[in-house]
Design a protein around this motif. Structure first.
Motif, PDB file in Angstrom:
ATOM      1  N   GLU A  54       0.667  -1.225   0.071  1.00 26.73           N
ATOM      2  CA  GLU A  54       0.013   0.110   0.270  1.00 26.73           C
ATOM      3  C   GLU A  54       0.901   1.365   0.090  1.00 26.73           C
ATOM      4  N   GLN A  55       2.057   1.335   0.530  1.00 29.60           N
ATOM      5  CA  GLN A  55       2.402   2.157   0.765  1.00 29.60           C
ATOM      6  C   GLN A  55       3.613   2.618   0.044  1.00 29.60           C
ATOM      7  N   LEU A  56       3.932   1.176  -0.320  1.00 31.67           N
ATOM      8  CA  LEU A  56       5.171   1.528  -2.025  1.00 31.67           C
ATOM      9  C   LEU A  56       4.009   2.418  -3.080  1.00 31.67           C
ATOM     10  N   LEU A  57       2.330   1.172  -3.412  1.00 33.24           N
ATOM     11  CA  LEU A  57       1.646   1.918  -3.965  1.00 33.24           C
ATOM     12  C   LEU A  57       1.640   2.923  -3.776  1.00 33.24           C
ATOM     13  N   HIS A  58       1.432   3.990  -2.842  1.00 33.07           N
ATOM     14  CA  HIS A  58       1.643   5.184  -2.827  1.00 33.07           C
ATOM     15  C   HIS A  58       2.631   6.114  -3.100  1.00 33.07           C
ATOM     16  N   PHE A  59       3.446   5.770  -2.925  1.00 32.10           N
ATOM     17  CA  PHE A  59       4.780   6.186  -3.371  1.00 32.10           C
ATOM     18  C   PHE A  59       4.518   6.704  -4.729  1.00 32.10           C
ATOM     19  N   ILE A  60       4.100   5.536  -5.548  1.00 34.33           N
ATOM     20  CA  ILE A  60       4.541   5.090  -6.947  1.00 34.33           C
ATOM     21  C   ILE A  60       3.441   5.653  -7.638  1.00 34.33           C
ATOM     22  N   VAL A  61       1.966   6.910  -7.867  1.00 33.70           N
ATOM     23  CA  VAL A  61       0.707   6.367  -7.809  1.00 33.70           C
ATOM     24  C   VAL A  61       1.216   7.685  -9.527  1.00 33.70           C
ATOM     25  N   PRO A  62       1.840   8.465  -9.373  1.00 33.50           N
ATOM     26  CA  PRO A  62       2.535   9.212 -11.217  1.00 33.50           C
ATOM     27  C   PRO A  62       2.306   8.142 -11.954  1.00 33.50           C
ATOM     28  N   LEU A  63       3.162   6.874 -11.726  1.00 34.74           N
ATOM     29  CA  LEU A  63       2.967   5.843 -12.731  1.00 34.74           C
ATOM     30  C   LEU A  63       2.319   5.350 -12.890  1.00 34.74           C
ATOM     31  N   LEU A  64       1.081   4.966 -11.995  1.00 34.31           N
ATOM     32  CA  LEU A  64       0.334   3.612 -11.896  1.00 34.31           C
ATOM     33  C   LEU A  64      -1.069   4.510 -12.734  1.00 34.31           C
ATOM     34  N   VAL A  65      -1.612   5.762 -12.379  1.00 34.95           N
ATOM     35  CA  VAL A  65      -2.535   6.935 -12.698  1.00 34.95           C
ATOM     36  C   VAL A  65      -2.595   7.805 -13.317  1.00 34.95           C
ATOM     37  N   ASP A  66      -3.347   8.123 -14.046  1.00 33.09           N
ATOM     38  CA  ASP A  66      -3.399  10.033 -14.552  1.00 33.09           C
ATOM     39  C   ASP A  66      -3.757  10.825 -13.096  1.00 33.09           C
ATOM     40  N   GLY A  67      -3.233  11.555 -13.196  1.00 36.62           N
ATOM     41  CA  GLY A  67      -3.665  12.858 -12.344  1.00 36.62           C
ATOM     42  C   GLY A  67      -3.485  13.939 -12.646  1.00 36.62           C
ATOM     43  N   ASN A  68      -4.625  15.162 -12.195  1.00 42.06           N
ATOM     44  CA  ASN A  68      -4.915  16.375 -13.090  1.00 42.06           C
ATOM     45  C   ASN A  68      -3.876  17.410 -13.375  1.00 42.06           C
ATOM     46  N   ASP A  69      -2.477  17.120 -13.221  1.00 37.16           N
ATOM     47  CA  ASP A  69      -1.175  17.452 -13.477  1.00 37.16           C
ATOM     48  C   ASP A  69      -0.302  16.804 -14.417  1.00 37.16           C
ATOM     49  N   SER A  70      -0.852  16.095 -14.859  1.00 38.95           N
ATOM     50  CA  SER A  70      -0.522  15.017 -15.820  1.00 38.95           C
ATOM     51  C   SER A  70      -0.199  15.409 -16.820  1.00 38.95           C
ATOM     52  N   GLU A  71       1.724  14.902 -17.913  1.00 39.79           N
ATOM     53  CA  GLU A  71       2.022  15.150 -18.981  1.00 39.79           C
ATOM     54  C   GLU A  71       2.585  13.673 -19.394  1.00 39.79           C
ATOM     55  N   PRO A  72       1.598  13.760 -20.429  1.00 42.65           N
ATOM     56  CA  PRO A  72       2.284  13.026 -21.591  1.00 42.65           C
ATOM     57  C   PRO A  72       3.746  12.696 -21.269  1.00 42.65           C
ATOM     58  N   SER A  73       4.265  10.712 -21.339  1.00 49.05           N
ATOM     59  CA  SER A  73       5.066  10.982 -21.731  1.00 49.05           C
ATOM     60  C   SER A  73       5.638  10.953 -22.966  1.00 49.05           C
ATOM     61  N   GLU A  74       7.380  10.272 -23.373  1.00 49.85           N
ATOM     62  CA  GLU A  74       7.145   9.211 -24.445  1.00 49.85           C
ATOM     63  C   GLU A  74       7.649   8.201 -25.155  1.00 49.85           C
ATOM     64  N   ALA A  75       6.785   7.445 -26.109  1.00 52.13           N
ATOM     65  CA  ALA A  75       6.288   6.174 -25.983  1.00 52.13           C
ATOM     66  C   ALA A  75       7.381   5.570 -25.168  1.00 52.13           C
ATOM     67  N   TYR A  76       8.949   5.948 -25.489  1.00 51.62           N
ATOM     68  CA  TYR A  76       9.661   4.652 -25.133  1.00 51.62           C
ATOM     69  C   TYR A  76       9.586   4.797 -23.476  1.00 51.62           C
ATOM     70  N   GLU A  77       9.354   5.715 -23.431  1.00 52.56           N
ATOM     71  CA  GLU A  77       9.742   5.845 -21.701  1.00 52.56           C
ATOM     72  C   GLU A  77       8.968   5.153 -20.818  1.00 52.56           C
ATOM     73  N   PHE A  78       7.495   5.484 -21.082  1.00 53.07           N
ATOM     74  CA  PHE A  78       6.633   5.091 -20.918  1.00 53.07           C
ATOM     75  C   PHE A  78       6.549   4.007 -20.744  1.00 53.07           C
ATOM     76  N   GLU A  79       7.095   3.450 -21.977  1.00 54.79           N
ATOM     77  CA  GLU A  79       6.860   1.958 -21.789  1.00 54.79           C
ATOM     78  C   GLU A  79       8.249   1.259 -20.931  1.00 54.79           C
ATOM     79  N   GLY A  80       9.728   2.254 -20.633  1.00 61.32           N
ATOM     80  CA  GLY A  80       9.839   1.552 -19.795  1.00 61.32           C
ATOM     81  C   GLY A  80       9.279   1.836 -18.707  1.00 61.32           C
TER      82      GLY A  80
END
Length: 768
Positions: free
Chosen positions: A447-473
């Protein structure tokens, strides 16, 4: 102006060279009196007050080169029998004090070489004599010259000039005295001229700082300089010289000289007095940069050296006291970036000295939160500061990995970052966990780990798109986390997996295509583990979750869903303990069949799927016979309805394995499939590009001729062989060249196989 300086220098150098030429002539003629007169005239050019420090240095180097020749002559004169003491007295009769002292130093250096008098006596005499020049710039360069010519002649441990074993102490006294006097002269330069020239004077002083720092470099290179001598004499005296100067330029430079010149181990042993000196420096001295330099060096040393010293010295406590004092004074001002640079250097040192101490790291992060909070309130949190926060959060991951989850200040600092920076830190967290292979063994940890890495898991209000290769990695690394799950009970396993399932389901299709397949395999691995350990448990809820995962993947990629679904079927089929889930396996196959019928349009995808279905269905034994027969009939229909005749032939040939495997031995149906495939192949025989199809068919016939005797006639095999040989050895169009070439290789290997079996007394009826 620079042009004026060039002109002044040119005139002075011209006179120096002229007098140097006359001096050399006099030396060649052994006319010492005239040579010294020319040398005095040459040195007198350095009495000028119209040169800038930079220009004066160029003049000094010209004179220095000529003085070296004079020194060599003095040494030759001594070797020819001239008393060096007489020469030492003689040069003191020069009419002007500056030439007199330069000549005295030159002769003095030769006097030391002769060892007629102890080096310390001569050095003491010289250091007293040079006090005669009190003009700041002339005095600095005279003492710099003294340093240079005596560099290799200082009495030191192991030196030929150390006659009484106290040479190192004598050299230390000499260098400290010279440092004190040179620093005093250097500081006096600041107070000459008008107020409006202050900036110019500061620049000129900085041009000359190396002459003063040379003394500290010489001190650090003494062979006899021990830690005890450094602690008792050298450092206290240098610090006294620095603090008493009351000059910020001098203090800033000389403190940094100490850090750069002396061994890092010495710094650790003298950390307390060094840090206690910093508050005594002038207010304009940049203590933060001094500390950053010190901490960076100590961290590098700690990464390579013996850390036993950490046990005897409270490195963290001493530095934290100094750093906290600076933060208290300056947080909220304009120095946010510099304060965070200091925190980065501090956390790096702490991690090198105390790699597993999470409390120390959390305390540094707490101080950083104070800095950032005040900066944010006053509007001083810029982009560079945010990058430093990312560094602060990244360093602990290298050694602590999951331990950062216990630090309450870690997420607080992350909260100040923009989405892209939060995602960057989140990725580093995931990467650290994956590389360290730290197990995820509790729901709370996950639970703590998932809370820390939320920016990788779901989009937020201030989300920005990543380059395709970065997103895949990013997503591939996130997907690896589920394979680190370890738990003591099946219930705990499933609870942890459910946490991943819940958060992954919120990530959207772009993420699910990476994370769901990994989670599905983690579930299958867990189910197989239970079965291998003979743990009987109701799996229906878990299988339902897996079914939901497949259903979602099918919406994104039906091809992948089919492949994953077949993996699920084979997993269930392998159960020995929990062997009553045949109906669930049947449901998965029906889901796959439905996907084939409703979602697949591409002929290549359909062809691949039929082959996969054949492979899976030929191994299944957990499904009841009626359902199994229905599935086989559907697969046969799919094979017969392939759009391309060649695909039909291949697919029907593969279907033979549905009737002859570990569970079934139906030779007649095998023969029926092979004959049907052969009939379709005849339709394709006119196209030479299909010759590979016949080689594949030949291999199927040979396989079942061996494995299922009676299902295949040898004459049919020989007929296919004859046809293939005619095709691959005959004429064909250029556009079929690649296919025929591949078929040749395939046929060559097939013939080799037949002959190897014939050498064993088998396949005698086959003509190879």
């Amino acid at each position: 102006m620079e042009e004026d300086q060039d002109k002044i220098l040119e005139e002075a150098v011209s006179i120096v060279k002229k007098e140097a030429f006359q001096m050399q002539r006099a030396l060649d003629a052994s006319d010492m009196r005239e040579a010294l007169k020319n040398a005095s005239s040459m040195i007198s050019e350095m009495k000028t007050s119209s040169m800038s420090p930079k220009t004066y240095y160029q003049l000094y180097m010209t004179v220095f080169d000529q003085m070296s020749r004079l020194e060599n002559y003095f040494l030759e004169e001594y070797r020819r029998g001239r008393k060096i003491s007489d020469l030492y007295e003689k040069v003191q009769h020069a009419s002007s004090i500056l030439p007199r002292l330069y000549l005295l130093v030159a002769v003095g250096s030769v006097y030391i070489t002769t060892r007629e008098l102890p080096a310390k006596a001569i050095l003491k005499d010289l250091i007293e004599m040079v006090k005669g020049i009190q003009h700041p710039m002339r005095g600095l360069f005279l003492r710099y010259y003294l340093n240079k010519v005596c560099k290799e002649k200082l009495p030191d441990k192991g030196s030929e000039y150390d006659t009484d074993g106290e040479g190192t102490n004598d050299s230390v006294d000499f260098l400290l005295t010279n440092l004190s006097e040179m620093n005093r002269l250097w500081v006096r330069m600041q107070h000459t001229g008008t107020v409006k020239d202050k900036t110019k004077r500061e620049k000129e002083r900085n041009d000359l700082r190396v002459t003063v720092g040379e003394n500290i470099v010489r001190l650090s290179s003494l062979q006899g300089l021990t830690l005890e001598l450094y602690i008792s004499t050298v450092l206290p005296k240098i610090l006294e010289i620095i603090t008493s100067s009351k000059d910020s330029i001098s203090q800033q430079y000389l403190i940094d000289c100490i850090i750069q010149a002396f061994p890092d181990a010495y710094h650790l042993h003298t950390l307390e007095p060094f840090l206690e000196t910093l508050p005594q420096l002038q207010p304009t001295v940049d203590i933060k940069s001094i500390l950053v330099n010190l901490l960076t060096r100590l961290a590098d040393y700690a990464g390579e050296g013996d850390l036993d010293i950490v046990k005897s010295i409270d490195i963290f406590g001493l530095i934290k006291k100094a750093v906290d004092g600076i933060i208290t004074e300056q947080a909220g001002g304009t120095e946010t970036k510099a304060l965070l640079q200091l925190q980065v250097a501090f956390i790096r040192l702490s991690l090198k000295c105390y790699p597993l101490n999470t409390q120390y790291v959390n305390e540094i992060l707490n101080s950083s939160v104070i800095i950032v909070d005040k900066a944010n309130s006053s509007g001083n949190l810029d982009g560079e500061s945010l990058k430093l926060i990312v560094k602060l959060l990244s360093f602990p991951l290298e050694t602590m990995s999951l331990a950062i989850l216990t630090m309450n200040n870690y997420p607080k600092l992350m909260g100040y970052l923009q989405f892209s920076s939060r995602k960057q830190v989140a990725f580093k967290i995931v990467e650290a966990v994956v590389i360290s292979k730290r197990t995820l063994d509790s729901v709370d940890t996950v639970e703590q780990l998932l809370h820390f890495i939320v920016p990788l898991l779901v989009d937020g209000n201030d989300s920005e798109p990543s380059e395709a290769y970065e997103f895949e990695g990013e997503q591939q690394n996130v997907a690896k986390l589920v394979h680190l799950v370890i738990a003591n009970t099946p219930e705990a396993f499933l609870s942890i997996f459910h946490k991943f399932f819940t958060i992954f389901s919120k990530g959207g299709h772009s993420r699910i295509i990476y994370t769901y397949p990994s989670l599905l395999f983690a579930y299958l691995k867990f189910l197989k583990l239970l079965d291998d350990q003979e743990v009987e448990i109701d799996l229906m809820e878990t299988l339902k979750t897996i079914h939901d995962i497949l259903t979602t993947i099918a919406q994104i990629s039906p091809d992948n869903a089919i492949k994953l679904g077949l993996q699920c079927v084979l997993c269930i089929n392998s159960f020995k303990t929990n062997s009553n889930y045949g109906q669930a396996a049947a449901e998965f196959i029906k889901q796959i069949i439905s996907l084939y019928q409703e979602e697949l349009a591409d002929t290549n995808s359909k062809f691949t799927t039929v082959n996969l279905l054949c492979g899976a269905a030929s191994r299944i034994h957990c499904i009841d016979s009626g359902t199994h027969e229905e599935i086989i009939n559907v697969i046969l229909q799919f094979a017969s309805r392939q759009l391309k005749k060649s695909d039909q032939c291949y697919s029907i040939a593969y279907c033979t394995h549905l009737f002859y495997n570990e569970n079934f031995h139906e030779r007649e149906k095998v023969a029926g499939c092979l004959n049907k495939a052969a009939g379709i192949a005849r339709i394709c025989s006119k196209n030479p590009r299909n010759v590979g199809l016949f080689v594949t068919l030949l291999n199927k016939f040979i396989y079942f001729y061996i494995q299922a005797p009676g299902s295949v006639d040898s004459d049919l095999i020989n007929g296919i062989t004859e046809f293939i040989n005619g095709q691959i050895n005959g004429e064909f169009d250029q556009d079929a060249k690649v296919q025929v070439s591949e078929a040749r290789v395939y046929m060559k290997n097939t013939v080799r196989f037949i002959k190897s079996r014939q050498s064993e007394g088998r396949l005698k009826e086959i003509i190879a």
